[in-house]
Scaffold this motif. Sequence first.
Motif, PDB file in Angstrom:
ATOM      1  N   CYS A 129       3.971  10.082  -9.547  1.00 26.22           N
ATOM      2  CA  CYS A 129       3.507   8.983 -10.400  1.00 26.22           C
ATOM      3  C   CYS A 129       2.959   7.851  -9.546  1.00 26.22           C
ATOM      4  O   CYS A 129       3.578   7.466  -8.545  1.00 26.22           O
ATOM      5  CB  CYS A 129       4.650   8.449 -11.260  1.00 26.22           C
ATOM      6  SG  CYS A 129       5.362   9.663 -12.373  1.00 26.22           S
ATOM      7  N   ILE A 130       1.820   7.315  -9.955  1.00 28.87           N
ATOM      8  CA  ILE A 130       1.195   6.177  -9.281  1.00 28.87           C
ATOM      9  C   ILE A 130       0.839   5.143 -10.336  1.00 28.87           C
ATOM     10  O   ILE A 130       0.319   5.485 -11.399  1.00 28.87           O
ATOM     11  CB  ILE A 130      -0.092   6.583  -8.528  1.00 28.87           C
ATOM     12  CG1 ILE A 130       0.179   7.706  -7.539  1.00 28.87           C
ATOM     13  CG2 ILE A 130      -0.702   5.388  -7.806  1.00 28.87           C
ATOM     14  CD1 ILE A 130      -0.195   9.071  -8.064  1.00 28.87           C
ATOM     15  N   ILE A 131       1.123   3.869 -10.047  1.00 25.53           N
ATOM     16  CA  ILE A 131       0.703   2.777 -10.918  1.00 25.53           C
ATOM     17  C   ILE A 131      -0.357   1.990 -10.161  1.00 25.53           C
ATOM     18  O   ILE A 131      -0.081   1.412  -9.103  1.00 25.53           O
ATOM     19  CB  ILE A 131       1.884   1.848 -11.282  1.00 25.53           C
ATOM     20  CG1 ILE A 131       3.062   2.655 -11.826  1.00 25.53           C
ATOM     21  CG2 ILE A 131       1.439   0.797 -12.294  1.00 25.53           C
ATOM     22  CD1 ILE A 131       4.314   1.821 -12.078  1.00 25.53           C
TER      23      ILE A 131
ATOM     24  N   SER B   9       0.834  -1.195   0.000  1.00 22.48           N
ATOM     25  CA  SER B   9       0.000   0.000   0.000  1.00 22.48           C
ATOM     26  C   SER B   9       0.877   1.257   0.000  1.00 22.48           C
ATOM     27  O   SER B   9       2.084   1.200   0.277  1.00 22.48           O
ATOM     28  CB  SER B   9      -0.908   0.012   1.229  1.00 22.48           C
ATOM     29  OG  SER B   9      -0.125   0.045   2.414  1.00 22.48           O
ATOM     30  N   MET B  10       0.247   2.393  -0.312  1.00 20.63           N
ATOM     31  CA  MET B  10       0.933   3.676  -0.249  1.00 20.63           C
ATOM     32  C   MET B  10       0.734   4.292   1.122  1.00 20.63           C
ATOM     33  O   MET B  10      -0.315   4.148   1.728  1.00 20.63           O
ATOM     34  CB  MET B  10       0.408   4.624  -1.331  1.00 20.63           C
ATOM     35  CG  MET B  10       0.750   4.210  -2.745  1.00 20.63           C
ATOM     36  SD  MET B  10       0.072   5.341  -3.989  1.00 20.63           S
ATOM     37  CE  MET B  10       1.089   6.791  -3.714  1.00 20.63           C
TER      38      MET B  10
ATOM     39  N   ALA C 193      -2.611  18.013  -3.943  1.00 26.03           N
ATOM     40  CA  ALA C 193      -3.179  19.365  -3.901  1.00 26.03           C
ATOM     41  C   ALA C 193      -2.390  20.254  -2.950  1.00 26.03           C
ATOM     42  O   ALA C 193      -2.037  21.397  -3.291  1.00 26.03           O
ATOM     43  CB  ALA C 193      -4.645  19.301  -3.488  1.00 26.03           C
ATOM     44  N   ASN C 194      -2.091  19.742  -1.770  1.00 22.05           N
ATOM     45  CA  ASN C 194      -1.367  20.534  -0.771  1.00 22.05           C
ATOM     46  C   ASN C 194       0.044  20.883  -1.223  1.00 22.05           C
ATOM     47  O   ASN C 194       0.553  21.973  -0.927  1.00 22.05           O
ATOM     48  CB  ASN C 194      -1.307  19.775   0.559  1.00 22.05           C
ATOM     49  CG  ASN C 194      -2.666  19.640   1.218  1.00 22.05           C
ATOM     50  OD1 ASN C 194      -3.577  20.426   0.953  1.00 22.05           O
ATOM     51  ND2 ASN C 194      -2.820  18.633   2.071  1.00 22.05           N
TER      52      ASN C 194
ATOM     53  N   ASP D  65      -6.436  10.234  -0.226  1.00 19.10           N
ATOM     54  CA  ASP D  65      -5.301  10.781   0.521  1.00 19.10           C
ATOM     55  C   ASP D  65      -4.208  11.285  -0.419  1.00 19.10           C
ATOM     56  O   ASP D  65      -3.596  12.337  -0.179  1.00 19.10           O
ATOM     57  CB  ASP D  65      -4.731   9.715   1.460  1.00 19.10           C
ATOM     58  CG  ASP D  65      -5.675   9.351   2.599  1.00 19.10           C
ATOM     59  OD1 ASP D  65      -6.622  10.126   2.853  1.00 19.10           O
ATOM     60  OD2 ASP D  65      -5.483   8.285   3.218  1.00 19.10           O
ATOM     61  N   VAL D  66      -3.960  10.543  -1.483  1.00 18.32           N
ATOM     62  CA  VAL D  66      -2.936  10.941  -2.452  1.00 18.32           C
ATOM     63  C   VAL D  66      -3.341  12.230  -3.161  1.00 18.32           C
ATOM     64  O   VAL D  66      -2.516  13.124  -3.390  1.00 18.32           O
ATOM     65  CB  VAL D  66      -2.685   9.801  -3.467  1.00 18.32           C
ATOM     66  CG1 VAL D  66      -1.829  10.287  -4.633  1.00 18.32           C
ATOM     67  CG2 VAL D  66      -2.018   8.617  -2.788  1.00 18.32           C
TER      68      VAL D  66
END
Length: 433
Positions: free
Chosen positions: A183-185, A160-161, A208-209, A202-203
């Motif tokens: 980048c997310i796969i 998990s991230m 955004a932040n 959450d990502v």
Amino acid sequence: MKKPFSEVIKANIGDAHAMGQQPITFFRQVLALCSYPELLNDSTFPEDAKSRARRILQSCGGNSMGSYTASQGINSVRQDVARYIERRDGGVPCDPDDIYLTTGASDGIVTMLKLLVCGEGATRAGVMISIPQYPLYSAALAELGAVQINYYLNEQKCWSMDISELQRALDEARRHCNPRALCIINPGNPTGQVQSRQCIEDVIRFAANERLLLMADEVYQDNVYAEGCQFHSFKKVLFEMGPEYSDTVELVSFHSTSKCYMGECGFRGGYMEIINMDDEVKAQLTKLVSVRLCPPVPGQALMDLVVNPPQPGEPSHDTFIKERTATLSALAEKAKLTEQVLNTIQGISCNPVQGAMYSFPRITIPEKAVQEAMDKGQEPDMFYCMKMLEETGICLVPGSGFGQADGTYHFRMTIFPNRRKTKNPLKKPPPDS
């Protein structure tokens, strides 16, 4: 030299058709008709395949797939992609002008990285990529002279991230570069995880932040197998989070004809969708893609068929659904079997293969073997994989090729080998298996 196996099992690359997956009949029929329009007079082809081929050919200059297209791709195909995205995401609007057809997803990813990279020294562009990662990202960043920012997936929590890990990686990187993208796969390559909706939210908040462009590699979106797992597109989640995010977060998502139930790697079809990109930047992107003239037209045609397959009531619909379901069911069965078999082997532990087409198990390598690998100038998991190839005929990719936490060793194995080979790779299966 005689080997203790009768064939090499190529479990090292996500090439579905090379490993025996069968193409979808309707896709190949339409592509055949487009390539050789004389076949439109052949009564053996179903009428819906013929009508689809005529529509594609009418969108091509001179009614030929041998002509150039617009650099952004055939307009009717981009319209079909936009409608597909709207259906997939429950009605979230999609503008065909935000769609760029690409030479596979890889071409779109590299194009976006080219667009982002700038600066020198401490101002060089940095791009956050997951570890383990798909080597396209590290290779492209190295070629472009950008800074690779590693964030580690959590193996103990099924890859998990972790937002705290993203923050750690970002804060460290800002000391020596200018982080611009994340980048997310998902589903994951090489790790086979499917990220939860909460994780995606959450990502998005993190991006955004921190004012980061999100690059969502979603080429395995149909490859979800584990109970309780579901594919959530970043775009859909972004818009469901409301205007605070959907009006501001820059997102590029990628899809391809190469994976899922299609497996048509060789046709090099794909697309990317651009969300919230500044108009002047988008104009530069359009200039950038025009340099390559246009994506391969057969790949564009195939992408159109993927996003607009046979509909209920059409002659090819039942066969299409049967073939699609059979392919995805077989992959789901192999995903479960791969995990189960690997976890029965001493010294190997494998997380559930929730999605995509790969397992990424951890392996225990004895200290003497580690030392012998070092003496040979090899990474220990490379040494392991070479021994595996020599002694069993199974071809794997060492985890060091994807990146891994220090002190851990892995390999990537596709789930394509048939069930009999997965259960007993040393015994040659009968021809029909």
